[in-house]
Each structure stands twice: as structure tokens, then as C-alpha cells.
Write an enzyme that holds these catalytic residues in place. Sequence first.
Site, PDB file in Angstrom:
ATOM      1  N   GLY A  42      14.870 -74.050 -34.207  1.00 45.71           N
ATOM      2  CA  GLY A  42      13.995 -75.192 -33.987  1.00 45.71           C
ATOM      3  C   GLY A  42      14.691 -76.535 -33.913  1.00 45.71           C
ATOM      4  O   GLY A  42      14.162 -77.525 -34.419  1.00 45.71           O
ATOM      5  N   THR A  43      15.870 -76.625 -33.275  1.00 53.13           N
ATOM      6  CA  THR A  43      16.488 -77.952 -33.145  1.00 53.13           C
ATOM      7  C   THR A  43      15.702 -78.811 -32.158  1.00 53.13           C
ATOM      8  O   THR A  43      15.655 -80.025 -32.305  1.00 53.13           O
ATOM      9  CB  THR A  43      17.976 -77.886 -32.732  1.00 53.13           C
ATOM     10  OG1 THR A  43      18.073 -77.357 -31.405  1.00 53.13           O
ATOM     11  CG2 THR A  43      18.781 -77.028 -33.692  1.00 53.13           C
ATOM     12  N   MET A  53      10.017 -67.290 -27.899  1.00 53.79           N
ATOM     13  CA  MET A  53      10.555 -66.144 -27.159  1.00 53.79           C
ATOM     14  C   MET A  53       9.497 -65.127 -26.728  1.00 53.79           C
ATOM     15  O   MET A  53       9.829 -63.990 -26.417  1.00 53.79           O
ATOM     16  CB  MET A  53      11.630 -65.442 -27.995  1.00 53.79           C
ATOM     17  CG  MET A  53      12.784 -66.341 -28.395  1.00 53.79           C
ATOM     18  SD  MET A  53      13.721 -66.981 -26.973  1.00 53.79           S
ATOM     19  CE  MET A  53      15.051 -65.753 -26.921  1.00 53.79           C
ATOM     20  N   LEU A  74       3.423 -66.102 -23.021  1.00 56.50           N
ATOM     21  CA  LEU A  74       2.107 -66.586 -23.437  1.00 56.50           C
ATOM     22  C   LEU A  74       1.005 -65.757 -22.798  1.00 56.50           C
ATOM     23  O   LEU A  74       1.134 -65.273 -21.678  1.00 56.50           O
ATOM     24  CB  LEU A  74       1.927 -68.042 -23.019  1.00 56.50           C
ATOM     25  CG  LEU A  74       2.633 -69.113 -23.837  1.00 56.50           C
ATOM     26  CD1 LEU A  74       2.056 -70.465 -23.478  1.00 56.50           C
ATOM     27  CD2 LEU A  74       2.496 -68.872 -25.333  1.00 56.50           C
ATOM     28  N   ASN A 134       7.244 -76.497 -21.648  1.00 57.21           N
ATOM     29  CA  ASN A 134       8.368 -75.636 -22.032  1.00 57.21           C
ATOM     30  C   ASN A 134       9.681 -76.321 -21.673  1.00 57.21           C
ATOM     31  O   ASN A 134       9.744 -77.140 -20.763  1.00 57.21           O
ATOM     32  CB  ASN A 134       8.273 -74.298 -21.280  1.00 57.21           C
ATOM     33  CG  ASN A 134       9.351 -73.310 -21.703  1.00 57.21           C
ATOM     34  OD1 ASN A 134       9.649 -73.170 -22.886  1.00 57.21           O
ATOM     35  ND2 ASN A 134       9.961 -72.647 -20.740  1.00 57.21           N
ATOM     36  N   HIS A 156      13.622 -75.356 -20.533  1.00 55.85           N
ATOM     37  CA  HIS A 156      14.486 -74.259 -20.084  1.00 55.85           C
ATOM     38  C   HIS A 156      15.910 -74.793 -19.900  1.00 55.85           C
ATOM     39  O   HIS A 156      16.094 -75.844 -19.290  1.00 55.85           O
ATOM     40  CB  HIS A 156      13.948 -73.683 -18.768  1.00 55.85           C
ATOM     41  CG  HIS A 156      14.766 -72.519 -18.280  1.00 55.85           C
ATOM     42  ND1 HIS A 156      14.594 -71.240 -18.779  1.00 55.85           N
ATOM     43  CD2 HIS A 156      15.780 -72.453 -17.392  1.00 55.85           C
ATOM     44  CE1 HIS A 156      15.476 -70.439 -18.194  1.00 55.85           C
ATOM     45  NE2 HIS A 156      16.197 -71.144 -17.345  1.00 55.85           N
TER      46      HIS A 156
END
Lengths: 208, 208
Positions: free
Chosen positions: B14-15, B92, B95, B109, B111
Site C-alpha cells: 500500500g505505498t 490484485m 472487479l 486504477n 498501472h
Amino acid sequence: MSKINIAVLVSGGGTNLQSIIDHIEAGNINGKIKVIISSKQDAYALKRAEKHGIEGMYIGKENFPNLKERNSRILETLEEKEIDLIILAGYMRILDENMVGKYKNRIINIHPSLIPSFCGKGFYGKKVHEAVLKYGVKLTGATVHFVDKGTDTGPVILQKSVEVKDHDTVEDIAKRVLGIEHEILPLAVKLFCEGKLKVVGRRVIVEK
Amino acid sequence: MSKINIAVLVSGGGTNLQSIIDHIEAGNINGKIKVIISSKQDAYALKRAEKHGIEGMYIGKENFPNLKERNSRILETLEEKEIDLIILAGYMRILDENMVGKYKNRIINIHPSLIPSFCGKGFYGKKVHEAVLKYGVKLTGATVHFVDKGTDTGPVILQKSVEVKDHDTVEDIAKRVLGIEHEILPLAVKLFCEGKLKVVGRRVIVEK
């Protein structure tokens, strides 16, 4: 270090050709353009050749209707002129496989996108920038690469990005990308002519 | 302008989540994280939630072995918390289509490549950077986009590029790309929370 013999293959106006001529005339590139070959008889690039005292040749459908003969004539010319490096500067024909094999890692192409985005069959000229706009990406750019048997699939030498702005037209993007083409193509040619490009698998290393 | 209610979905350290928390705490983003949902029970992101006094929930295979139930539980949570914006920060899982339809242009999101290069099925985490190295591109980057039904195919909000250097490892590239993820994800969230992102077809316009 002796100068690299260069052939430039063109089909159109040749602004990328001009950028190379300018850098050679300024002494930035250790090479000499021995011949400019155009696939179109009326390409402005042939006028540029004349202006700069470089031999220009038209090898196209009118004077060589047979594809095989056309390719042979190009290959003979490259051999006669003892060409070390072939630059495709907006050349709209698929190269002969023989030539690609013979000049492995000695044919340089410039493509107006960040490969592997917006490249391959069907992506040429304005079609590239149309696809960029349609997709809605925020960055595009240009790629200089060695030519292999595929379409835009060879090892990448240099890439540079430009922004796509909110209200850009295809022409806006084309202009901005062309600006960086004129930077990275001469730079790649310069590095090649100094013997600094080393191909390791698919990666092109710039030696210091 | 009332604050936007945010849910962050995570699977790992979670950075990217942290970068959003930091910008919210600094007052840069007109939003509030109402819940952090993790698909992994031991994700460090849940510790970050705790540290910052944000509700953290594990909704995963252990407590909801049935996929349908798991998706329902997530959807219920989003509704209970009156979520306006869902951020996938290294989430990961694919959805649920229902959720994507319901939160159209409200799921963001990030990427780790310049979409449409190196994205789609199979391109996640380190696999992206491995493909970048293997291809030999000179530029890569990160993309923030809205989520649609495809994998990495939704409208692009922001992109930024980074260099791939001659002797880079996968880890070098991952680190450099993560650096710009931490810039463009909070920026995209900020713009969303100010109501400045307008989706026109596939293009995302940033209103002034």
C-alpha cells in the site's frame, strides 16, 4: 575514424532527411550521405538532395514496375556506394527481406509513436496520431529503432515522449512529435557513426 | 464543496495508498478515505489504515470463500459508506462487472506502464517491468485510468514517463516507476475530488 557511408530512403518531403543533412553539415555526425533514394518521383526530398549536392535517385513503380527488379536496383545501389548505414526517413515501402538480412542492425527507422504502442501494420503517417487521439493517451512520442523482418518490431535505439494536450488535433500531435523526431533521429545516427550502438539481444546499449 | 467519500482497495503493502493518505492529511485532496478494503488479511495496507485512524476491512477468500458473496460484501460496504470514488491501489483482483457498471467513471486504477504498452491480461506487478526489459524500450512509465469492463482499457486520466537505462534491472525500473505512481495517483485523485475530470468518449479532459 573513417566516415560512415549513409543511404537515406525516402518517400516524401524529407524533413527528417533535412535534420540529418543539417547535423552532418554542422560536423556533428561522422558520416556522409552517399545517396538519397526516393520511392516517389516528385518527392521534395529529391530537391533537398540537389540543393545539398547529394546524389538523388528515383527508384519506383514508374521506372521499375517489377517489385523484384526494384529491390535489386536498390540493393545494387547500396553495394555500389559501399553503404554502411541505411536510414529510413519516411520511407513508405516494406523493405525486401534480403536487404534486411544483409544489413542487420544497420538499417535505422523512425516511427512516430512510443513503440510498442500504436505501431505495426496499418500504423503509418497520420493514422498513428489518429489512433493516439482516439485512445485518449496523455503521452505519445517517437522511436528510433533498427529494422528487422517485422513491422516496427526491431531493437529500440532511442525514444522520447511528448504530451497529448486536452484539445489537440491530429495535426497538433503530428507537429509536436515531428519536433522530437528531428532530435532523436540525428542523435541515433550520430551514435551509430561513432560506433557506440551495441545490440545485445533486443536491447541497444549506448557505449560511453 | 463537500468532501468526496473514498474507498481504497488494496492487496499489498500500500505505498500508493500511503501517498494518498499523505496528500489528504496535508490538505491537498478534497476527500476522505472512509474505508480501506484488502483482499489479503496480512496486507501491510491494513496496518497503515490503523495507524491513520481509518477503518480497514479484510474481505477475502478466508472470510468469504464464495466469490459472489465476497463481491456482494464489497458492494454493500461501498453503499453503506456512501462511497463516491473507488481507488484501486495495487488491488490484485478483477472487479465484479456489477460494481464496474455501477461506479462508471468513479473507479480509478494505477498501472505501472505507459498504456497501451505492457498492459492487459498477464501484465501485473513485476511481470510488467520484465516485459519492458525484454522488449528493450527506452521509456516506460505509469498510467492512471478509469476502470471499465476490460483489463487496463478504460479512459486514461494521467500518464508520466521514466527512462529505462542501459543496465537497469527489473527492480531499478520498478522503483523508478513507483516514484511517479506516487505523483500521478494523488494528482488524479485531487482532480477527481475537485470535480475537474470530464470524460468525453475515451478522452479525459481536465477542466480548468
